[in-house]
Motif scaffolding. Structure first.
Motif, mmCIF file in Angstrom:
data_model
loop_
_atom_site.group_PDB
_atom_site.id
_atom_site.type_symbol
_atom_site.label_atom_id
_atom_site.label_comp_id
_atom_site.label_asym_id
_atom_site.label_seq_id
_atom_site.Cartn_x
_atom_site.Cartn_y
_atom_site.Cartn_z
ATOM 1 N N ALA A 129 0.818 -1.216 0.000
ATOM 2 C CA ALA A 129 0.000 0.000 0.000
ATOM 3 C C ALA A 129 0.852 1.266 0.000
ATOM 4 O O ALA A 129 0.450 2.292 -0.533
ATOM 5 N N TYR A 130 2.039 1.190 0.617
ATOM 6 C CA TYR A 130 2.879 2.378 0.741
ATOM 7 C C TYR A 130 3.802 2.543 -0.464
ATOM 8 O O TYR A 130 4.369 1.581 -0.975
ATOM 9 N N LYS A 131 3.941 3.776 -0.869
ATOM 10 C CA LYS A 131 4.888 4.136 -1.920
ATOM 11 C C LYS A 131 5.812 5.205 -1.361
ATOM 12 O O LYS A 131 5.549 5.785 -0.306
ATOM 13 N N GLU A 132 6.890 5.472 -2.083
ATOM 14 C CA GLU A 132 7.840 6.482 -1.625
ATOM 15 C C GLU A 132 7.887 7.673 -2.571
ATOM 16 O O GLU A 132 7.780 7.521 -3.788
ATOM 17 N N PHE A 133 8.049 8.825 -1.963
ATOM 18 C CA PHE A 133 8.146 10.079 -2.718
ATOM 19 C C PHE A 133 9.356 10.845 -2.197
ATOM 20 O O PHE A 133 9.620 10.865 -0.987
ATOM 21 N N THR A 134 10.116 11.483 -3.090
ATOM 22 C CA THR A 134 11.282 12.268 -2.690
ATOM 23 C C THR A 134 10.995 13.754 -2.861
ATOM 24 O O THR A 134 10.614 14.208 -3.946
ATOM 25 N N ASP A 135 11.173 14.498 -1.800
ATOM 26 C CA ASP A 135 11.028 15.949 -1.844
ATOM 27 C C ASP A 135 12.321 16.520 -2.424
ATOM 28 O O ASP A 135 13.382 16.460 -1.793
ATOM 29 N N GLU A 136 12.245 17.069 -3.608
ATOM 30 C CA GLU A 136 13.433 17.543 -4.304
ATOM 31 C C GLU A 136 14.099 18.722 -3.602
ATOM 32 O O GLU A 136 15.263 19.033 -3.862
ATOM 33 N N ARG A 137 13.414 19.367 -2.696
ATOM 34 C CA ARG A 137 13.979 20.545 -2.027
ATOM 35 C C ARG A 137 15.102 20.177 -1.065
ATOM 36 O O ARG A 137 16.047 20.954 -0.878
ATOM 37 N N ASN A 138 14.976 19.018 -0.438
ATOM 38 C CA ASN A 138 16.037 18.601 0.489
ATOM 39 C C ASN A 138 16.399 17.124 0.372
ATOM 40 O O ASN A 138 17.194 16.609 1.166
ATOM 41 N N GLY A 139 15.812 16.434 -0.620
ATOM 42 C CA GLY A 139 16.166 15.034 -0.851
ATOM 43 C C GLY A 139 15.555 14.062 0.132
ATOM 44 O O GLY A 139 15.884 12.872 0.112
ATOM 45 N N ARG A 140 14.659 14.519 0.990
ATOM 46 C CA ARG A 140 14.049 13.625 1.983
ATOM 47 C C ARG A 140 12.951 12.789 1.338
ATOM 48 O O ARG A 140 12.157 13.274 0.526
ATOM 49 N N LYS A 141 12.914 11.517 1.723
ATOM 50 C CA LYS A 141 11.904 10.599 1.192
ATOM 51 C C LYS A 141 10.769 10.427 2.195
ATOM 52 O O LYS A 141 10.992 10.421 3.405
ATOM 53 N N TYR A 142 9.560 10.292 1.670
ATOM 54 C CA TYR A 142 8.371 10.099 2.503
ATOM 55 C C TYR A 142 7.574 8.911 1.977
ATOM 56 O O TYR A 142 7.444 8.716 0.769
ATOM 57 N N TYR A 143 7.016 8.162 2.907
ATOM 58 C CA TYR A 143 6.043 7.130 2.540
ATOM 59 C C TYR A 143 4.666 7.785 2.427
ATOM 60 O O TYR A 143 4.328 8.682 3.203
ATOM 61 N N TYR A 144 3.916 7.350 1.477
ATOM 62 C CA TYR A 144 2.547 7.843 1.328
ATOM 63 C C TYR A 144 1.672 6.698 0.831
ATOM 64 O O TYR A 144 2.169 5.655 0.380
ATOM 65 N N LEU A 145 0.366 6.877 0.904
ATOM 66 C CA LEU A 145 -0.565 5.851 0.440
ATOM 67 C C LEU A 145 -1.897 6.492 0.086
ATOM 68 O O LEU A 145 -2.187 7.629 0.488
ATOM 69 N N THR A 146 -2.704 5.786 -0.648
ATOM 70 C CA THR A 146 -4.059 6.232 -0.967
ATOM 71 C C THR A 146 -5.033 5.530 -0.035
ATOM 72 O O THR A 146 -5.016 4.295 0.089
ATOM 73 N N ILE A 147 -5.843 6.321 0.656
ATOM 74 C CA ILE A 147 -6.815 5.785 1.610
ATOM 75 C C ILE A 147 -8.225 5.961 1.026
ATOM 76 O O ILE A 147 -8.628 7.075 0.678
ATOM 77 N N ASN A 148 -8.912 4.886 0.908
ATOM 78 C CA ASN A 148 -10.297 4.911 0.409
ATOM 79 C C ASN A 148 -11.256 4.861 1.594
ATOM 80 O O ASN A 148 -11.058 4.084 2.529
ATOM 81 N N GLY A 149 -12.297 5.670 1.519
ATOM 82 C CA GLY A 149 -13.276 5.702 2.611
ATOM 83 C C GLY A 149 -14.514 6.439 2.180
ATOM 84 O O GLY A 149 -14.953 6.303 1.042
ATOM 85 N N GLU A 150 -15.069 7.237 3.065
ATOM 86 C CA GLU A 150 -16.260 8.019 2.733
ATOM 87 C C GLU A 150 -16.147 9.418 3.293
ATOM 88 O O GLU A 150 -15.471 9.648 4.308
ATOM 89 N N ASP A 151 -16.792 10.368 2.646
ATOM 90 C CA ASP A 151 -16.740 11.766 3.084
ATOM 91 C C ASP A 151 -17.852 12.066 4.082
ATOM 92 O O ASP A 151 -18.606 11.163 4.497
ATOM 93 N N LYS A 152 -17.990 13.347 4.440
ATOM 94 C CA LYS A 152 -18.969 13.743 5.457
ATOM 95 C C LYS A 152 -20.411 13.510 5.017
ATOM 96 O O LYS A 152 -21.315 13.403 5.850
ATOM 97 N N ASP A 153 -20.618 13.421 3.713
ATOM 98 C CA ASP A 153 -21.970 13.147 3.203
ATOM 99 C C ASP A 153 -22.237 11.663 3.041
ATOM 100 O O ASP A 153 -23.301 11.255 2.554
ATOM 101 N N GLY A 154 -21.294 10.840 3.411
ATOM 102 C CA GLY A 154 -21.455 9.391 3.313
ATOM 103 C C GLY A 154 -21.163 8.851 1.926
ATOM 104 O O GLY A 154 -21.447 7.673 1.652
ATOM 105 N N ASN A 155 -20.562 9.677 1.071
ATOM 106 C CA ASN A 155 -20.245 9.225 -0.282
ATOM 107 C C ASN A 155 -18.834 8.628 -0.347
ATOM 108 O O ASN A 155 -17.950 9.054 0.411
ATOM 109 N N PRO A 156 -18.605 7.656 -1.236
ATOM 110 C CA PRO A 156 -17.258 7.097 -1.394
ATOM 111 C C PRO A 156 -16.276 8.216 -1.756
ATOM 112 O O PRO A 156 -16.573 9.089 -2.573
ATOM 113 N N ALA A 157 -15.120 8.190 -1.134
ATOM 114 C CA ALA A 157 -14.106 9.216 -1.385
ATOM 115 C C ALA A 157 -12.727 8.626 -1.098
ATOM 116 O O ALA A 157 -12.587 7.607 -0.416
#
Length: 339
Positions: A129-157
């Motif tokens: 689920a996790y992917k890596e992204f590099t911030d070109e400003r300082n070379g730091r890497k971050y893990y990120y992911l896409t989270i599926n769920g629902e919004d405040k109106d109860g709709n898929p988001a």
């Protein structure tokens, strides 16, 4: 004839005695009593009687003894100097050895970068689920992911979000404001940069928003833009309350906010968001590391002085709080991918 010779000798001795008496040194002039001691010493020396033969021999003998004593003292002094020099060398050697020991300790205990995978759930890691992204400003890497769920109106988001707090900027002491608008500034908890590596930086509201620092003391609501980037990398924006709502209501998360917090922060991390107890800078004092965390939203709040909306969690929270806090507090930042 012998009597005449004896009389002559006596006469000569009498005349000599009279001459010696007349050649004695004169008394010191009372008017010269105020002269310096150096002048008195010189005068006294010049008025002294010439030394007799015995005096000269005694003086010569004394000089020889003094010279001999001086030689002995000089020899002793050289020995002492030699001994002192040897002690200094030994001391210097000891200092070098001590310094070498310190360097050895420092080298062996060198700080190792924090392994950010520790806070992720093993299921999410294994599922990729996790992917890596590099911030070109300082070379730091971050893990990120896409989270599926629902919004405040109860709709898929869904929301693609960093699973770590942002860490960028020049260090500023915790007792100071972040006022240099020409650069990004950060607090590290307890002014320790290793805490920034592990927990991310802490930022005042105007800094996180990348607005003039004067916005911490007045309203700048008209400068807040949709998808407000702030200090996030290019292509990313600041987390909003709506984003966090989706995270809390992620598919498969039946634990509410506990499913958002990392397992080491009183949670289960079902959503994969991996929230940690980064602490905060509250009124220029660092507080509650590993116990609580705050983050600003790109939205102003209402208090007796300029404030902004904030989210927060403690290691025992049960709800998704939304409150106003002062803009000058230092809090964490999460970024969301612009889609």
């Amino acid at each position: 004839m012998k009597k005449i010779f004896a009389l002559l000798v006596v006469a000569v001795l009498f005349v000599a005695c009279g001459d010696e008496s007349s050649s004695s040194a004169p008394a010191t002039d009372p008017g010269e009593e105020s002269s310096s001691s150096v002048e008195k010493t010189t005068e006294s020396s010049s008025s002294a009687k010439p030394a007799s033969s015995e005096d000269k021999q005694s003086s010569s003998s004394a000089k020889e003894e003094n010279s001999s004593s001086s030689v002995v003292k000089s020899s002793s002094s050289k020995k002492d100097e030699s001994s002192s020099s040897e002690e200094v060398k030994q001391s210097s050697s000891s200092v070098v050895a001590s310094s070498s020991s310190v360097v050895g300790e420092s080298s062996s205990s060198e700080y190792k970068p924090y392994n950010h995978q520790k806070v992720f759930s093993s299921d999410s890691l294994l599922s990729g689920a996790y992917k890596e992204f590099t911030d070109e400003r300082n070379g730091r890497k971050y893990y990120y992911l896409t989270i599926n769920g629902e919004d405040k109106d109860g709709n898929p988001a869904s929301v693609t979000v960093m699973a770590e707090n942002l860490n960028i900027g020049i260090d500023v002491a915790g007792g100071e404001d972040q006022v240099d608008d020409s650069k990004i500034e950060r607090y590290c908890y307890n002014d320790d940069t290793t805490n920034c590596d592990k927990y991310g930086g802490l930022y005042q509201w105007a800094e996180a928003m990348q607005l003039p620092s004067e916005c911490n003391a007045k309203s700048c609501a008209d400068q807040i833009k949709p998808n407000h980037r702030g200090i996030c990398p290019e292509g990313w924006r600041l987390l909003t309350y709506d984003d966090f709502y989706i995270v809390v209501h992620a598919d498969g998360n039946d634990a509410g906010v506990k499913g958002v917090r990392a397992m080491g922060f009183g949670g289960h991390n079902y959503s994969g968001y991996s929230l940690i107890g980064a602490g905060y800078n509250w009124g220029y004092k660092f507080r509650n590391l590993n116990e609580t965390t705050y983050w600003f939203y790109p939205e102003e709040g209402s208090l007796d002085k300029p404030a902004a909306l904030s989210g927060s969690q403690s290691n025992s929270s049960t709800g998704n709080a939304l409150q106003s806090i002062y803009k000058t507090h230092g809090t964490s930042v999460r970024c969301v991918m612009v889609e």
